[in-house]
Design a protein around this motif. Structure first.
Motif, PDB file in Angstrom:
ATOM      1  N   TRP A 197     -66.109  67.686 -62.944  1.00  0.00           N
ATOM      2  CA  TRP A 197     -64.914  66.882 -62.635  1.00  0.00           C
ATOM      3  C   TRP A 197     -64.393  66.173 -63.879  1.00  0.00           C
ATOM      4  O   TRP A 197     -63.184  66.098 -64.082  1.00  0.00           O
ATOM      5  N   VAL A 235     -64.099  77.704 -57.985  1.00  0.00           N
ATOM      6  CA  VAL A 235     -64.281  78.519 -56.784  1.00  0.00           C
ATOM      7  C   VAL A 235     -63.779  77.782 -55.554  1.00  0.00           C
ATOM      8  O   VAL A 235     -63.133  78.364 -54.675  1.00  0.00           O
ATOM      9  N   ARG A 236     -64.048  76.494 -55.482  1.00  0.00           N
ATOM     10  CA  ARG A 236     -63.669  75.702 -54.304  1.00  0.00           C
ATOM     11  C   ARG A 236     -62.290  75.078 -54.476  1.00  0.00           C
ATOM     12  O   ARG A 236     -61.867  74.787 -55.591  1.00  0.00           O
ATOM     13  N   ALA A 237     -61.634  74.853 -53.347  1.00  0.00           N
ATOM     14  CA  ALA A 237     -60.328  74.184 -53.365  1.00  0.00           C
ATOM     15  C   ALA A 237     -60.500  72.741 -53.838  1.00  0.00           C
ATOM     16  O   ALA A 237     -61.501  72.080 -53.532  1.00  0.00           O
ATOM     17  N   HIS A 255     -63.934  63.477 -51.237  1.00  0.00           N
ATOM     18  CA  HIS A 255     -64.203  64.451 -52.290  1.00  0.00           C
ATOM     19  C   HIS A 255     -63.462  64.137 -53.585  1.00  0.00           C
ATOM     20  O   HIS A 255     -63.669  64.823 -54.589  1.00  0.00           O
TER      21      HIS A 255
END
Length: 316
Positions: free
Chosen positions: A94, A126-128, A172
């Motif tokens: 992040w 890979v993840r939204a 998140h």
């Protein structure tokens, strides 16, 4: 070292919010003196504790932002490289994404829209992404695409950024997403429309962003509002805004802001198709900006020394 890095980050963020990046530069220099790891090649720190690397990465990210908004563009580039390398060493994906988004902004500001898009592309995973981060990614893309002349695509991107933002905050969201609020989004929406010459959309959005309370660095939206008013031929409104800006212009701590104001005022001063009173106001603004007529200038050589390193920000 970790507690010291955390304290320096808090101090830099507070100074930047209240007074602007120029006021934070002495703290950056002091940190460089007191914390040798800020000048060590990140590869030499790969065996350090992950918490220590994460704290260093965050500090380098903040220092990179300060250097950028203070007009030290080459040094900001180098610090972004360090921040990204440290974030990748400790697995803080992040923080690495945040650095890439900052670097995209730097590249757009220095007239390199394709490099700005390349930096944004480095945030993919890979993840939204959560809504706030996804919205910011779209904002950075919209600026770069607008600079490249992609009119309809830029409008679509900034519209999608607004839609994503409306999805709201979530558990998140990374800790750094706090600053990307509605006012920040409004300012960037208006700015993108201004890049496209859509003055009827740009001016109201920038006005809302410029008149909302917020940190010092958001004075940039006021500078963009002035440029948009001039682009729209709103001479009276532009003159009134200069009258508001000029008395406090010498205290503006964001060099990006003073460069933008100086550029707009310089162009106004040389135009013969605007009212004389507006040209006179432009001259007054130029004389009021830090550094005298023309405002603050870029000083790429006046930066804290940084070691050369392979740049993860420049990978294709």
């Amino acid at each position: 070292m970790v507690p010291l890095a955390v304290r320096v980050v808090k101090r830099l963020v507070a100074l930047d919010a209240e007074f602007g990046a120029r006021a934070a530069l002495p703290v950056v220099r002091e940190a460089m003196r007191r914390m040798p790891d800020l000048s060590v090649d990140p590869r030499a720190l790969r065996h350090q504790d992950s918490d220590r690397l994460a704290a260093l990465a965050e500090l380098c990210e903040v220092v990179g932002w300060i250097l950028f908004d203070a007009g030290r563009y080459r040094a900001a580039h180098r610090m972004n490289v360090r921040a990204a390398a440290l974030a990748e060493l400790c697995g803080d994906r992040w923080m690495a994404r945040f650095v890439f988004l900052n670097h995209s902004m730097l590249k757009a500001h220095t007239g390199e829209p394709r490099a700005a898009l390349d930096a944004v592309a480095r945030t993919a995973g890979v993840r939204a992404m959560p809504a706030r981060v996804g919205s910011l990614v779209l904002v950075r893309q919209a600026h770069a695409v607008a600079m490249l002349g992609g009119r309809s695509e830029a409008v679509e991107l900034i519209s999608r950024a607004h839609s994503r933002f409306l999805d709201g905050v979530s558990r998140h969201d990374p800790p750094w997403a706090w600053w990307f609020d509605e006012t920040e989004l409004l300012g960037h929406q208006g700015w993108v429309h201004a890049r496209l010459g859509r003055w009827d959309r740009a001016v109201p959005l920038l006005h809302r962003a410029a008149t909302a309370p917020g940190p010092s660095y958001r004075k940039l939206f006021t500078a963009q509002l002035l440029a948009a008013l001039v682009g729209a031929g709103a001479w009276s409104e532009a003159e009134d805004l200069i009258a508001e800006i000029a008395p406090d212009a010498a205290r503006i701590g964001s060099v990006r802001t003073t460069e933008t104001l100086g550029g707009t005022a310089t162009r106004l001063r040389g135009r013969t198709d605007v009212p004389t009173s507006l040209r006179d106001a432009a001259v007054f603004l130029l004389e009021s900006l830090p550094g005298g007529a023309g405002g603050a200038r870029r000083q790429p050589g006046a930066d804290p020394p940084q070691p050369g390193a392979a740049s993860p920000l420049n990978r294709r």
